[in-house]
Design a protein around this motif. Structure first.
Motif, PDB file in Angstrom:
ATOM      1  N   LEU A 119       0.821  -1.208   0.000  1.00  0.00           N
ATOM      2  CA  LEU A 119       0.000   0.000   0.000  1.00  0.00           C
ATOM      3  C   LEU A 119       0.853   1.255   0.000  1.00  0.00           C
ATOM      4  O   LEU A 119       1.825   1.368   0.746  1.00  0.00           O
ATOM      5  N   THR A 123      -3.237   5.475   0.656  1.00  0.00           N
ATOM      6  CA  THR A 123      -4.041   4.257   0.787  1.00  0.00           C
ATOM      7  C   THR A 123      -3.742   3.563   2.113  1.00  0.00           C
ATOM      8  O   THR A 123      -4.651   3.007   2.755  1.00  0.00           O
ATOM      9  N   LYS A 124      -2.482   3.600   2.548  1.00  0.00           N
ATOM     10  CA  LYS A 124      -2.117   2.968   3.816  1.00  0.00           C
ATOM     11  C   LYS A 124      -2.805   3.669   4.985  1.00  0.00           C
ATOM     12  O   LYS A 124      -3.319   3.009   5.901  1.00  0.00           O
ATOM     13  N   TYR A 126      -5.608   5.281   4.829  1.00  0.00           N
ATOM     14  CA  TYR A 126      -7.017   4.892   4.703  1.00  0.00           C
ATOM     15  C   TYR A 126      -7.228   3.508   5.310  1.00  0.00           C
ATOM     16  O   TYR A 126      -8.214   3.280   6.020  1.00  0.00           O
ATOM     17  N   TRP A 127      -6.317   2.579   5.025  1.00  0.00           N
ATOM     18  CA  TRP A 127      -6.438   1.212   5.562  1.00  0.00           C
ATOM     19  C   TRP A 127      -6.455   1.232   7.088  1.00  0.00           C
ATOM     20  O   TRP A 127      -7.296   0.588   7.716  1.00  0.00           O
ATOM     21  N   TRP A 128      -5.538   1.962   7.696  1.00  0.00           N
ATOM     22  CA  TRP A 128      -5.463   2.009   9.165  1.00  0.00           C
ATOM     23  C   TRP A 128      -6.723   2.622   9.776  1.00  0.00           C
ATOM     24  O   TRP A 128      -7.145   2.251  10.863  1.00  0.00           O
ATOM     25  N   TYR A 131      -9.913  -0.203   8.329  1.00  0.00           N
ATOM     26  CA  TYR A 131      -9.824  -1.662   8.397  1.00  0.00           C
ATOM     27  C   TYR A 131      -9.310  -2.131   9.759  1.00  0.00           C
ATOM     28  O   TYR A 131      -8.532  -3.061   9.854  1.00  0.00           O
ATOM     29  N   LYS A 134      -9.402  -5.713  10.604  1.00  0.00           N
ATOM     30  CA  LYS A 134      -8.400  -6.566   9.963  1.00  0.00           C
ATOM     31  C   LYS A 134      -7.109  -6.640  10.796  1.00  0.00           C
ATOM     32  O   LYS A 134      -6.346  -7.590  10.649  1.00  0.00           O
ATOM     33  N   ILE A 218      -8.053  -2.936  -2.698  1.00  0.00           N
ATOM     34  CA  ILE A 218      -7.354  -1.772  -2.149  1.00  0.00           C
ATOM     35  C   ILE A 218      -5.901  -1.685  -2.617  1.00  0.00           C
ATOM     36  O   ILE A 218      -5.329  -0.596  -2.711  1.00  0.00           O
ATOM     37  N   TYR A 251     -15.435   0.677   0.561  1.00  0.00           N
ATOM     38  CA  TYR A 251     -14.265   1.139  -0.206  1.00  0.00           C
ATOM     39  C   TYR A 251     -14.708   1.653  -1.579  1.00  0.00           C
ATOM     40  O   TYR A 251     -14.266   2.726  -2.023  1.00  0.00           O
TER      41      TYR A 251
END
Length: 383
Positions: A119, A123-124, A126-128, A131, A134, A218, A251
């Protein structure tokens, strides 16, 4: 004569695979099974169901070991309860056709067989933020992989032959000390594709649009790509973003909102599933494409784009970029080449021909058939 067992999963590549193997088998015999609990009444992707036998989990080893097979081909690690791999009879050769998930997210997201930065920065973040569930799952999977480390390594060590989706993935996998397989190439392709010498000089007229990504996964790094292209004048182009494959609903919703904010009326998300013919027609409306994966992925898209003569941008550290660059393709990097000048100019005629010639040496129908036939020869020699 070789007797070969293909252990499959229900995926969009499988119909083409069966067609190729049945075409190339000669005197050899291919069987095809799906392993699972209970019987699948309706497949999601496979239509060539007459070739396929369904085997229950508890019976799979007995079936594999006692039907006279010379070779078992694992089409991704998801095709079999993988601790059973080490229990396959040593008289039987095992070939692992590794998919992206196998290498870059297995046995855990935290510590996969091939670790790379999947990522990009936006985007990283956004992931944290989105998600968090996860994080616990990834930690749980990592602990499980540590507890079963010896079993995992034993399963991979049992494998005799390895084929990634790109040849350079073999070198990445070899960094694991427990990996001992020899390299072969088992490509997925369609016999009736246009990727042939006969069509070398036939170029169709392309549109002027820009393709970003190949689905709602993603790892496409949509947010970072949108940001990178936001300062470039694209007023005469549509930004086409396929979102009908993979990904989470939230997403997709956030990508659409961000795309509308940045590109306005030029943003064109694709939400409906298309046939391959319809999708390839869509690709031909593009003069430029940006695929943001760091891992090997979206190869079908990349192949069609390069064959059509579309200017393709990839992350400079990506597995895809390194493969195409090292094999003579004219490809571009997102980091250094995604500029106003490059986006305003399509590939030249000589650059398009350069990609066709590189393609015919690496991924044409004839070359791919040679790769399949070479596998038969290797197994015949080693059996």
């Amino acid at each position: 004569m070789l007797k070969i067992l293909n252990i499959l999963v229900d995926d969009k590549f499988i119909d083409g695979l069966i067609e190729v193997l049945e075409f190339t088998k000669g005197e050899h015999k291919h069987d095809y099974i799906l392993i699972g609990k209970g019987v699948i009444e309706k497949f999601q992707y496979i239509t060539k169901t007459e070739y396929i036998k369904q085997i229950d989990n508890k019976d799979c080893l007995n079936f594999i070991n006692n039907n006279g097979y010379d070779l078992v081909i694992l089409h991704s690690l998801a095709c079999i309860p993988w601790f059973k791999i080490s229990q396959i009879d040593n008289k039987i050769k095992v070939l692992w056709k590794a998919w992206g998930f196998d290498l870059y997210r297995t046995p855990s997201e935290i510590q996969p067989f091939v670790k790379l930065r999947r990522l990009h920065p936006i985007t990283k973040k956004y992931w944290w933020r989105n998600y968090k569930d996860k994080i616990y799952l990834n930690l749980k999977t990592w602990f499980y992989s540590q507890i079963h480390k010896k079993q995992i390594e034993s399963a991979i060590n049992r494998i005799d032959y390895f084929s990634g989706c790109l040849p350079n993935e073999f070198a990445l996998m070899r960094k694991n000390s427990f990996f001992r397989a020899e390299h072969v190439e088992l490509p997925y392709f369609h016999l009736k594709s246009n990727y042939t010498t006969k069509n070398k000089d036939i170029f169709q007229e392309l549109g002027h649009n820009i393709l970003i990504g190949n689905g709602a996964v993603i790892a496409n790094n949509h947010f970072d790509i949108f940001k990178a292209i936001s300062t470039i004048d694209i007023s005469d182009k549509q930004i086409i973003v396929p979102l009908s494959y993979g990904g989470d609903d939230f997403y997709i919703k956030d990508i659409i909102a961000y795309g509308n904010k940045i590109f306005g009326a030029n943003f064109h998300p694709i939400l409906d599933f298309m046939s391959l013919q319809e999708y390839n027609t869509l690709l031909s409306t593009c003069s430029h494409a940006i695929l943001g994966y760091e891992q090997q992925a979206a190869l079908g898209n990349a192949a069609e784009l390069l064959w059509l003569g579309v200017k393709l941008f990839l992350p400079q550290t990506s597995v895809n970029y390194k493969y195409f660059r090292d094999n003579g393709y004219k490809v571009f990097t997102i980091e250094n080449d995604l500029t106003e000048e490059q986006v305003s100019q399509p590939l030249t005629s000589s650059e398009k021909m350069q990609n066709r010639e590189a393609f015919l040496k690496t991924m044409s129908v004839d070359i791919n058939l040679e790769k399949i036939n070479k596998i038969y020869k290797v197994i015949e020699k080693d059996s």
